[in-house]
Design an enzyme around this catalytic site. Structure first.
Site, PDB file in Angstrom:
ATOM      1  N   HIS A 505      35.447  47.208  44.765  1.00  0.00           N
ATOM      2  CA  HIS A 505      35.531  45.739  44.682  1.00  0.00           C
ATOM      3  C   HIS A 505      36.718  45.198  44.485  1.00  0.00           C
ATOM      4  CE1 HIS A 505      33.559  42.098  45.238  1.00  0.00           C
ATOM      5  NE2 HIS A 505      32.399  42.263  44.257  1.00  0.00           N
ATOM      6  N   ASP A 509      35.343  42.642  49.574  1.00  0.00           N
ATOM      7  CA  ASP A 509      34.477  41.908  48.922  1.00  0.00           C
ATOM      8  C   ASP A 509      33.200  41.976  50.009  1.00  0.00           C
ATOM      9  OD1 ASP A 509      34.319  39.823  51.671  1.00  0.00           O
ATOM     10  OD2 ASP A 509      36.385  39.883  51.396  1.00  0.00           O
TER      11      ASP A 509
END
Length: 535
Positions: A505, A509
């Protein structure tokens, strides 16, 4: 001492990564593939194919962001007969006894230490080139370390069970070979600030070439010369060395008896029985006893601890495989009627090819985060990689191992299937470093054991990993036409495979991950698109 440049694998301006092949050179002892220890861009190539390269001279410049400060020490590299590109102190042409510290070479990405599992030699033993010295265990594989010199074993630096550091001496070898240069390269990147610099690439692990028209023959140049001198056809010999390599003893035995001992490989029944044995939980009489970690657990503990510094996020979905099943059945029907190296394919080649096609649209999922360990975010880089080296987790007698299929983007479905078959055979004996290194993304098929969804852990040189659950035939709603031509919902049986993905992350995304998985899913649910999109 000079060596011949047999071939080059890069051009000036190419982007390369650690363990990428640079060139192949030929010495009087071996054919050697030189690989990079750095991520960067190829600068000047100092030689071309056919040129004679001087030992101690640069082969290639690599522009990198890594912090590297090469220095000359009094130690000697374990690759002394290879072209080391740092300064070299050469001995005279007179044969003198030299004590060579044999260093533990890099055996995998991110591995800094290995556990010594066993020694095959003791101090004072006489050894020759390619004699086994010891076996070490990393988190990826058990590796047998072999000598590159003829000589006598001197000091042994570790005991069984000790953790050996990569780049540190394993054992001293006393040799009289005057072709061995006294050299060393000490690389220190921990105390300097990262800056862009040009550095020469350093030789990596030796790979002995195979040749032969009718079948692959694996033998060192010295063994080939011995065979020629004794008028022995290597094609008539079955090698008893590691991975079928023909040894000096094989040639001499064949010369004297006309036959050679055939090594018995484990059968598939042996393999599966060992799998079951490895999978059984360990029990003790004392339920409250404290057990030490095994060698592979120790390395796994460290590697996974590093991985959990990566902020994971998950994405799950299910794929209807009915169309893929029909597509696979048609391929298998063709293979059954035609003479082909591949007799039958599973779903995996389709899954991997679809994954590669999806990576072309979303290359960030094939990337690697550089300089993430430092505190300066300005030094963090994202390295995009054109090669789709897809890792496939395999449950082997040695534990769960993740080899990877190189350059899936260039392979057909049948070529991928052939490579999977090869890896399954290699798994019975143990993978080479070439099979384990260089992965860019991983797919784990846990569904062969059972279960639907899981939370796979990303390794530090990748940003994405997927896991396949157990395929089941389940009811699903489908829109169909009734007798009057109206759309109605009906319940049909479908082959459903649950899939789980995790991504880094820090750079990926959720929307990118969702679009990537949906594209992969569309290829699998409409497999004709795989053929349409494959060049």
């Amino acid at each position: 001492m000079v060596i011949t440049i047999d071939s080059t694998f890069v051009q000036e301006g190419d982007t390369i990564e650690q363990f990428s092949k640079i060139c192949e050179v030929q010495s009087d002892k071996a054919s050697v593939e030189i690989t990079s220890r750095y991520d960067g861009i190829v600068g000047k190539l100092h030689y071309k194919k056919g040129d004679m390269a001087k030992v101690g001279a640069p082969l290639v410049d690599i522009e990198t962001n890594a912090s590297v400060a090469p220095t000359v020490t009094s130690n000697v590299s374990s690759r002394s007969h290879l072209p080391n590109l740092h300064p070299v102190l050469k001995t005279s042409d007179v044969k003198v006894k030299k004590t060579i510290p044999f260093l533990l070479a890099d055996i995998g990405e991110g591995i800094t230490e290995c556990e010594v599992v066993q020694w095959f030699v003791k101090e004072g033993d006489e050894i020759e080139q390619f004699s086994k010295i010891c076996e070490v265990q990393s988190d990826k594989a058990s590796v047998e370390i072999t000598s590159r010199y003829d000589g006598v074993v001197g000091k042994i630096y570790y005991q069984v069970g000790d953790m050996a550091k990569v780049g540190a001496p394993l054992v001293d070898i006393v040799t009289e070979d005057n072709s061995v240069s006294v050299e060393a390269a000490s690389i220190n990147s921990a105390t300097s600030t990262p800056n862009k610099s040009k550095i020469p690439s350093v030789a990596s692990v030796i790979s002995v070439n195979s040749s032969g028209d009718k079948r692959d023959i694996s033998a060192t140049p010295a063994v080939r010369k011995l065979a020629r001198d004794n008028d022995v056809n290597l094609g008539d010999i079955i090698g008893t060395g590691k991975e079928g390599r023909i040894t000096r003893e094989d040639v001499l035995n064949f010369k004297s008896t006309g036959a050679v001992k055939i090594r018995v490989e484990p059968t598939s029944e042996f393999f599966h029985e060992n799998q079951r044995e490895k999978s059984r939980p360990v029990s003790t009489n004392d339920k409250n006893s404290i057990q030490p970690l095994s060698s592979i657990q120790k390395i796994m503990f460290k590697t996974m601890s590093k991985s959990l510094l990566i902020p994971h996020f998950g994405y799950s979905d299910e794929i209807q495989l009915d169309a893929a099943t029909a597509y696979r059945n048609s391929i298998n029907a063709f293979l059954a009627k035609n003479n082909n190296n591949v007799k039958k394919i599973s779903y995996m080649p389709l899954l991997l090819k679809a994954l590669s096609l999806s990576l072309k649209e979303y290359p960030i999922l094939n990337a690697k985060v550089l300089n993430a360990e430092g505190s300066d975010i300005g030094e963090v880089r994202l390295q995009h990689r054109s090669s789709h080296n897809i890792g496939v987790a395999m449950d082997t007698p040695f534990g769960l191992i993740v080899p990877n299929i190189k350059n899936v983007e260039e392979k057909s479905i049948l070529e991928i299937a052939a490579e999977l078959d090869r890896l399954r055979e290699v798994a019975k004996k143990g993978f080479s470093n070439a099979d384990l290194n260089g992965g860019t993304i991983t797919l784990s098929n846990i569904g062969t054991i059972g279960g639907n969804f899981m939370h796979p852990v990303i390794v530090t040189n990748e940003v994405c990993i997927g896991a396949l659950g157990k395929t089941q035939r389940l009811p699903r709603f489908k829109v169909a036409k009734d007798s009057e031509g109206k759309d109605v919902e009906i319940v049909v049986a479908c082959e459903i495979m649950p899939v789980s993905w995790n991504a880094d992350h820090r750079v990926i995304d959720g929307a990118t991950m969702a679009r990537f998985v949906q594209l992969w899913k569309s290829y699998l649910e409409n497999p004709a698109l795989i053929s349409a999109m494959t060049k």
